[in-house]
Design a protein around this motif. Structure first.
Motif: not given
Length: 266
Positions: A119, A121-122, A184, A187
């Protein structure tokens, strides 16, 4: 500007002045060895030529990383070949992208992929970045407004990730990623971008920017060497562990068909 002094100094060493720079996105490029030495310790090949750009290649030759300051605009180029279910991909990061942020992406190339769905944006939301969904794209901006991460998709379905940082004087950098860049990795980049940890720069290498905060620190050469060596040692240990697991895996003999001497297909 505040000043700190590290404890535990040994005899015969002269402390050197460095600065902790915040936010790290505006700390300037930094020492390329922060990226290259970790990759080398992880088994990557250095194919650079003397006096030329930095060139690194993954052990399986599927990914190449270059840093070229001799062209315009110059900077980092990361290219991944198409392999299996992974399409060809690329990422380009400007010359002033801090090496700590570049390493967020390049270090991840040496790690096993997590089973958890990525994710992008996490990590940004965890650091209280503001998010703004707009038609065709989604954008996150740092609390001080100096850095951003954006996903853009046009009406034809073409998509791209775009990021960067800039101060009021126009100093900064940009980075772009193909739509096929493994999530990944994007991220890992966004986590390094959003990290609240400052970047350390030696005296004379601190950008002239009203948007940064600096803390002066006196550091021994042996301390710097120890920190750098700890990072390299961690890379070597992880590489050794991965190689040991591969070499210790039991090999299953492939059955052969008894008719015609041909191998049975599964």
């Amino acid at each position: 500007m505040s000043r700190k002094q590290w404890q535990g100094w040994g005899p015969g060493e002269q402390a050197e002045q460095h600065y902790l720079v915040e936010p790290r996105a505006l700390a300037g490029g930094g020492d390329l060895r922060h990226v290259s030495e970790f990759l080398r310790a992880s088994g990557w090949r250095d194919t650079s030529t003397p006096g030329g750009p930095l060139l690194m290649e993954s052990p399986d030759r599927a990914v190449r990383i270059s840093y070229d300051p001799f062209v315009v605009p110059g900077g980092w180029t990361i290219h991944g070949k198409a392999t299996g279910q992974q399409d060809e991909w690329w990422a380009q990061l400007g010359r002033q992208t801090p090496v700590e942020i570049v390493a967020g992406l390049t270090d991840a190339l040496t790690h096993p992929r997590s089973a958890r769905a990525p994710n992008v944006w996490e990590p940004l939301q965890d650091q209280h970045w503001s998010t703004e969904p707009l038609p065709g794209h989604y954008r996150a901006t740092s609390p001080d407004g100096s850095a951003w991460m954006q996903f853009h998709q046009d009406g034809h379905g073409s998509a791209m990730w775009w990021s960067g940082a800039r101060d009021q004087q126009g100093n900064g950098w940009t980075a772009s990623f193909s739509a096929t860049t493994p999530m990944h990795l994007v991220q890992a980049f966004s986590a390094a971008l959003a990290s609240p940890e400052p970047a350390m720069r030696p005296r004379g290498r601190v950008p002239h920017s009203a948007a940064i905060r600096t803390t002066s620190v006196s550091v021994l050469p042996s301390q710097l060497s120890a920190w750098q060596q700890a990072r390299i040692t961690a890379a070597r240990a992880a590489t050794w562990a991965r190689n040991s697991v591969r070499s210790n895996r039991p090999r299953t003999a492939r059955p052969h068909a008894h008719t015609g001497g041909a191998r049975a297909r599964h």
